[in-house]
Design an enzyme around this catalytic site. Structure first.
Site, short mmCIF file in Angstrom:
data_model
loop_
_atom_site.label_atom_id
_atom_site.label_comp_id
_atom_site.label_asym_id
_atom_site.label_seq_id
_atom_site.Cartn_x
_atom_site.Cartn_y
_atom_site.Cartn_z
NE ARG A 1 -5.46 5.13 3.76
CZ ARG A 1 -4.52 4.22 4.05
NH1 ARG A 1 -3.80 3.69 3.08
NH2 ARG A 1 -4.32 3.84 5.29
CD GLU B 1 -9.00 1.24 -1.23
OE1 GLU B 1 -8.91 0.51 -0.23
OE2 GLU B 1 -8.08 1.95 -1.64
CG HIS C 1 -5.53 -0.81 0.14
ND1 HIS C 1 -6.27 0.23 0.66
CD2 HIS C 1 -4.30 -0.69 0.71
CE1 HIS C 1 -5.52 0.94 1.49
NE2 HIS C 1 -4.32 0.40 1.54
C1 GLV Z 1 -2.10 0.84 4.67
O1 GLV Z 1 -2.67 1.26 3.71
C2 GLV Z 1 -1.73 1.58 5.83
O2 GLV Z 1 -2.09 2.78 5.98
O3 GLV Z 1 -1.07 1.01 6.70
#
Ligand code: GLV
Length: 324
Positions: free
Chosen positions: A237, A266, A285
């Protein structure tokens, strides 16, 4: 009467076919930010919510959802959800652990290899006319065999990264708040302190959840501990890394390179300084973005959702205390 379920962002019908005939589904319009009018208008009568990691589920929203019985997040991370507020209301929160483990670990290795072997830079040079000869000293990268990979967090994804990294001959160390001997044995990684990991690793890869103790974990002090030749990989993250500190670290060459699948904020706006740095590589991402993975995540999210609506225990629940 069928339970009302909000799906603020459309998903392919075959991913959510288990909901057919079981719920009244209010599907949002394909849009990049926010919820469309048909979804917001139905908030007060929703029994269930199938959310994405971009949906902020907070106290203010929950206040407007008096009938809500289940929040099912199509992600393993639940940092977009005020889980405590859900728990206070007795609302179970579901997530999708395991579904994206392999895809995210694969992407992590892709980032690591791309950074180690300078793929973004050498590809750009080839395309832009700087490939004039086979140069014995051109585009030299880092060797993997014998180098040290530091893994922050040794959950499912961290272990899957360890499994792959062993194949490249990397030596593995890991850190998390408390050592986990059984995971450690399986992963073939040695537990070290945070400081030792940061200062001895040639590659540092992040696989911890985002929570109050990991927000800004990779701050200026942590980045200053890293080797000037080190490469930072983040497919966890964005806010685990302090972005202004990272910009300084890259600008002033405290570290060699950052390969990021996640950023803070983001999406990272197109004029963000990180894009302009030659020692930073950014993906939008896409850790779990494979056909099979995303379908499995949606199917797991539907299973959690239907269980919650039926008053059954969710197969994957992040706040099981709601059942006690
Ligand atoms: C993706 O980033 C998730 O947390 O599944």
């Amino acid at each position: 009467m069928k339970p009302v379920v909000l799906l603020p962002h459309p998903l392919p019908p075959d991913w959510i076919s288990s909901l057919d005939g079981r719920v009244e589904l209010i599907v949002g319009a394909e849009q990049e930010t926010g919820w469309s009018a048909n979804v917001t208008e139905s908030i007060s009568r929703a029994d269930g919510l199938l959310s994405l990691l971009t949906d902020r589920i907070d106290e203010v929203l929950l206040e407007k959802m008096p009938r809500l019985r289940i929040v099912s997040n199509m992600a393993v991370g639940v940092d977009n959800i005020d889980v405590k507020a859900c728990t206070r209301r007795g609302i179970p929160v579901g997530n999708t652990p395991g579904a994206m483990t392999d895809a995210t670990a694969d992407l992590t290795l892709s980032l690591l290899l791309a950074a180690a072997r300078r793929l973004p830079e050498s590809s750009r040079d080839a395309r832009e006319g700087r490939w004039r000869t086979w140069s014995p000293t051109g585009w030299l990268g880092a060797d993997l065999r014998g180098a040290t990979l530091g893994i922050i967090g040794l959950g499912k994804i961290g272990r899957a990264v360890a499994e792959r990294a062993r194949g490249f001959g990397l030596r593995l160390v890991y850190w998390k708040p408390a050592p986990s001997p059984e995971n450690e044995a399986a992963a073939g990684a040695r537990y070290v302190t945070f400081d030792e990991l940061m200062s001895t690793s040639d590659f540092v890869t992040l696989h911890c959840p985002l929570n109050e103790s990991t927000r800004g974990l990779i701050d200026e002090a942590a980045l200053r501990k890293m080797k000037p030749s080190a490469i930072l990989v983040n497919a966890a993250r964005g806010p685990v890394v302090d972005t202004p500190a990272l910009v300084r670290a890259l600008t002033e060459n405290w570290i060699r390179f950052a390969a990021l699948d996640v950023t803070d904020p983001e999406p990272l706006p197109p004029d963000h300084v990180l894009y302009s740095l030659p020692n930073c590589f950014i993906l939008p991402h896409i850790g779990s973005a494979t056909h099979g993975t995303r379908k499995r995540m949606a199917e797991m999210a539907c299973e959690n959702l239907l269980s919650g609506l039926d008053g059954r225990r969710l197969p994957n629940c992040v706040n099981p205390e709601v059942y006690s």
